[in-house]
Design a protein around this motif. Sequence first.
Motif, PDB file in Angstrom:
ATOM      1  N   THR A  17      32.371  -0.804  16.027  1.00  4.27           N
ATOM      2  CA  THR A  17      33.190  -1.253  17.162  1.00  4.27           C
ATOM      3  C   THR A  17      32.329  -1.518  18.396  1.00  4.27           C
ATOM      4  OG1 THR A  17      33.690   0.973  17.962  1.00  4.27           O
ATOM      5  CG2 THR A  17      35.213   0.036  16.343  1.00  4.27           C
ATOM      6  N   VAL A  74      29.747   4.971  20.240  1.00  3.45           N
ATOM      7  CA  VAL A  74      29.114   4.345  21.405  1.00  3.45           C
ATOM      8  C   VAL A  74      30.137   4.238  22.532  1.00  3.45           C
ATOM      9  CG1 VAL A  74      27.971   2.274  22.264  1.00  3.45           C
ATOM     10  CG2 VAL A  74      27.455   3.127  19.971  1.00  3.45           C
ATOM     11  N   ASP A 114      32.689   5.801  25.076  1.00  5.53           N
ATOM     12  CA  ASP A 114      33.537   6.980  24.986  1.00  5.53           C
ATOM     13  C   ASP A 114      34.316   6.909  23.674  1.00  5.53           C
ATOM     14  OD1 ASP A 114      34.846   9.274  26.749  1.00  5.53           O
ATOM     15  OD2 ASP A 114      36.418   8.306  25.577  1.00  5.53           O
ATOM     16  N   GLY A 144      37.498   5.211  24.343  1.00  3.19           N
ATOM     17  CA  GLY A 144      37.494   4.098  25.287  1.00  3.19           C
ATOM     18  C   GLY A 144      37.483   2.786  24.536  1.00  3.19           C
ATOM     19  N   ALA A 145      38.618   2.097  24.513  1.00  2.00           N
ATOM     20  CA  ALA A 145      38.733   0.787  23.846  1.00  2.00           C
ATOM     21  C   ALA A 145      38.372   0.851  22.360  1.00  2.00           C
ATOM     22  CB  ALA A 145      37.872  -0.269  24.557  1.00  2.00           C
ATOM     23  N   THR A 146      38.394   2.030  21.809  1.00  2.00           N
ATOM     24  CA  THR A 146      38.173   2.228  20.371  1.00  2.00           C
ATOM     25  C   THR A 146      39.102   3.384  20.052  1.00  2.00           C
ATOM     26  OG1 THR A 146      35.850   2.110  20.915  1.00  2.00           O
ATOM     27  CG2 THR A 146      36.367   2.649  18.643  1.00  2.00           C
ATOM     28  N   SER A 178      32.352   4.773  29.477  1.00  2.00           N
ATOM     29  CA  SER A 178      32.912   3.705  28.651  1.00  2.00           C
ATOM     30  C   SER A 178      32.758   2.379  29.393  1.00  2.00           C
ATOM     31  CB  SER A 178      34.406   3.978  28.447  1.00  2.00           C
ATOM     32  OG  SER A 178      35.023   2.864  27.852  1.00  2.00           O
ATOM     33  N   ILE A 179      32.760   1.294  28.647  1.00  2.00           N
ATOM     34  CA  ILE A 179      32.749  -0.023  29.300  1.00  2.00           C
ATOM     35  C   ILE A 179      33.981  -0.152  30.212  1.00  2.00           C
ATOM     36  CG2 ILE A 179      33.908  -1.225  27.377  1.00  2.00           C
ATOM     37  CD1 ILE A 179      31.194  -2.665  29.763  1.00  2.00           C
ATOM     38  N   LEU A 207      34.475  -8.513  23.906  1.00  2.00           N
ATOM     39  CA  LEU A 207      34.108  -9.622  23.015  1.00  2.00           C
ATOM     40  C   LEU A 207      33.817  -9.161  21.593  1.00  2.00           C
ATOM     41  CD1 LEU A 207      31.836 -11.573  25.519  1.00  2.00           C
ATOM     42  CD2 LEU A 207      34.310 -11.343  25.473  1.00  2.00           C
ATOM     43  N   ILE A 227      32.617  -8.444  17.851  1.00  2.00           N
ATOM     44  CA  ILE A 227      31.375  -8.030  17.205  1.00  2.00           C
ATOM     45  C   ILE A 227      31.609  -8.184  15.714  1.00  2.00           C
ATOM     46  CG2 ILE A 227      29.996  -6.005  16.637  1.00  2.00           C
ATOM     47  CD1 ILE A 227      30.519  -4.892  19.351  1.00  2.00           C
ATOM     48  N   VAL A 282      25.655  -3.624  30.242  1.00  2.00           N
ATOM     49  CA  VAL A 282      26.015  -2.727  31.345  1.00  2.00           C
ATOM     50  C   VAL A 282      25.423  -1.337  31.090  1.00  2.00           C
ATOM     51  CG1 VAL A 282      27.969  -1.570  32.453  1.00  2.00           C
ATOM     52  CG2 VAL A 282      28.103  -4.014  31.908  1.00  2.00           C
ATOM     53  N   LEU A 298      25.089  -6.337  24.592  1.00  2.74           N
ATOM     54  CA  LEU A 298      26.492  -6.724  24.473  1.00  2.74           C
ATOM     55  C   LEU A 298      26.971  -7.401  25.748  1.00  2.74           C
ATOM     56  CD1 LEU A 298      27.917  -3.419  22.963  1.00  2.74           C
ATOM     57  CD2 LEU A 298      27.689  -5.582  21.768  1.00  2.74           C
ATOM     58  N   HIS A 299      27.996  -8.240  25.614  1.00  6.34           N
ATOM     59  CA  HIS A 299      28.544  -8.937  26.772  1.00  6.34           C
ATOM     60  C   HIS A 299      30.031  -8.620  26.947  1.00  6.34           C
ATOM     61  CE1 HIS A 299      25.461 -12.507  26.324  1.00  6.34           C
ATOM     62  NE2 HIS A 299      24.866 -11.342  26.439  1.00  6.34           N
ATOM     63  N   SER A 300      30.499  -8.692  28.191  1.00  6.56           N
ATOM     64  CA  SER A 300      31.930  -8.637  28.501  1.00  6.56           C
ATOM     65  C   SER A 300      32.184  -9.651  29.600  1.00  6.56           C
ATOM     66  CB  SER A 300      32.340  -7.256  29.024  1.00  6.56           C
ATOM     67  OG  SER A 300      32.216  -6.278  28.025  1.00  6.56           O
TER      68      SER A 300
HETATM   69  C1  LIG Z   1      35.598  -2.206  21.140  1.00  4.55           C
HETATM   70  S1  LIG Z   1      34.702  -1.983  22.613  1.00  4.55           S
HETATM   71  C2  LIG Z   1      34.159  -0.329  22.357  1.00  4.55           C
HETATM   72  C3  LIG Z   1      34.025   0.386  23.614  1.00  4.55           C
HETATM   73  C4  LIG Z   1      33.348   1.739  23.600  1.00  4.55           C
HETATM   74  N1  LIG Z   1      33.970   2.733  22.745  1.00  4.55           N
HETATM   75  C5  LIG Z   1      33.348   2.208  25.046  1.00  4.55           C
HETATM   76  O1  LIG Z   1      33.987   3.206  25.361  1.00  4.55           O
HETATM   77  O2  LIG Z   1      32.680   1.527  25.838  1.00  4.55           O
HETATM   78  C6  LIG Z   1      33.222  -2.916  22.377  1.00  4.55           C
HETATM   79  C7  LIG Z   1      33.095  -4.063  23.346  1.00  4.55           C
HETATM   80  O3  LIG Z   1      32.954  -3.587  24.668  1.00  4.55           O
HETATM   81  C8  LIG Z   1      32.035  -4.393  25.378  1.00  4.55           C
HETATM   82  N2  LIG Z   1      30.865  -3.558  25.722  1.00  4.55           N
HETATM   83  C9  LIG Z   1      30.556  -2.342  25.215  1.00  4.55           C
HETATM   84  N3  LIG Z   1      29.416  -1.883  25.767  1.00  4.55           N
HETATM   85  C10 LIG Z   1      28.994  -2.835  26.644  1.00  4.55           C
HETATM   86  C11 LIG Z   1      27.880  -2.945  27.531  1.00  4.55           C
HETATM   87  N4  LIG Z   1      26.970  -1.987  27.625  1.00  4.55           N
HETATM   88  N5  LIG Z   1      27.778  -4.081  28.286  1.00  4.55           N
HETATM   89  C12 LIG Z   1      28.690  -5.070  28.201  1.00  4.55           C
HETATM   90  N6  LIG Z   1      29.753  -5.008  27.396  1.00  4.55           N
HETATM   91  C13 LIG Z   1      29.911  -3.914  26.618  1.00  4.55           C
HETATM   92  C14 LIG Z   1      31.619  -5.551  24.475  1.00  4.55           C
HETATM   93  O4  LIG Z   1      32.456  -6.666  24.748  1.00  4.55           O
HETATM   94  C15 LIG Z   1      31.879  -4.925  23.113  1.00  4.55           C
HETATM   95  O5  LIG Z   1      32.087  -5.912  22.146  1.00  4.55           O
END
Ligand SMILES: C[S@@+](CC[C@H](N)C(=O)[O-])C[C@H]1O[C@@H](n2cnc3c(N)ncnc32)[C@H](O)[C@@H]1O
Length: 284
Positions: free
Chosen positions: A35, A82, A84, A87-89, A112-113, A163, A165, A221, A245-247
């Motif tokens: 994820t 990865v 939290d 967090g979004a997972t 978390s992101i 975005l 993955i 980030v 990774l990008h957001s």
């Molecule tokens: C499904 S989320 C998982 C989030 C993770 N469990 C968290 O708490 O950050 C994964 C997505 O978050 C974004 N993301 C995660 N880490 C990032 C980072 N360091 N910089 C930019 N975007 C990030 C990307 O779009 C990535 O595809």
Amino acid sequence: MLYLVGLGLADEKDITVRGLEVVKSASRVYLEAYTSILLVEKEKLEAYYGRPVIVADRELVESGSDDILENAKDVDVAFLVVGDPFGATTHTDLVLRARELGIPTRTIPNASILSAIGCTGLQLYNFGQTVSMVFFTETWKPSSYYDRVKENAQLGLHTLVLLDIKVKEQSLENMARGRKIYEPPRYMTVAQCASQMLETEEERQEGVYGPDSLAIGAARVGAPDQKLVAGTLKELAEVDMGRPLHSLVLLGKRAHDLERDYIEQFAVNKETFHAAWKQGYGHT
Ligand SMILES: C[S@@+](CC[C@H](N)C(=O)[O-])C[C@H]1O[C@@H](n2cnc3c(N)ncnc32)[C@H](O)[C@@H]1O
């Protein structure tokens, strides 16, 4: 005990002290690797933790969770996520399964992101629903995210777009033939996301946003080479943000002048940024 340990966002050193203690003493250590990804190799984690790490792909977590939980009533198992763990997972399935088996669980949170995106200078209070963008194909361009963006836009709120993955994906042909051959990993870029968003708007024609709408691209980030870029969607569709990774954040119209002052520092082009801003941002 099953421990869900957040790893933070960038590298092996983002784990918390408490998380590291768990990793060092657990009988088995799994790394959830589909994820999100850390920006360093698994070997670097193993060297820092001084422990072998078992990579847990989607198949193992979703169909083989009992292997992960094996004898966790008697020994400690660490499941590393990865960012939290929540967090979004969601790993609620794994936690529910552990509960069914009478295994106690504990979560060690981390950045978390969802919170770290505050580095853009946008106020987390002013974000609406987070959405996910998947890779479009010739025949599959899902646009349900657009409805969520529309609801946020109606309230003038920002939208965080996470975005797609793709790791350990099989091609249709290999899947049909039952061949366990996997495609190289793919991570969506800010440019791909911006152009897919414009494609959806062209198709839906509801005017939720357009080529001149302002957005921010955020790459890596939390890492030393973190990169932020502000611009119109048209500009971001051309931008190169480097490795994953990008957001992306689509700016809400209620954006505050302080937010503007902060993000204009990393605008691709200050002139187009201000011209776009004058088209309707900053109203409460
Ligand atoms: C499904 S989320 C998982 C989030 C993770 N469990 C968290 O708490 O950050 C994964 C997505 O978050 C974004 N993301 C995660 N880490 C990032 C980072 N360091 N910089 C930019 N975007 C990030 C990307 O779009 C990535 O595809």
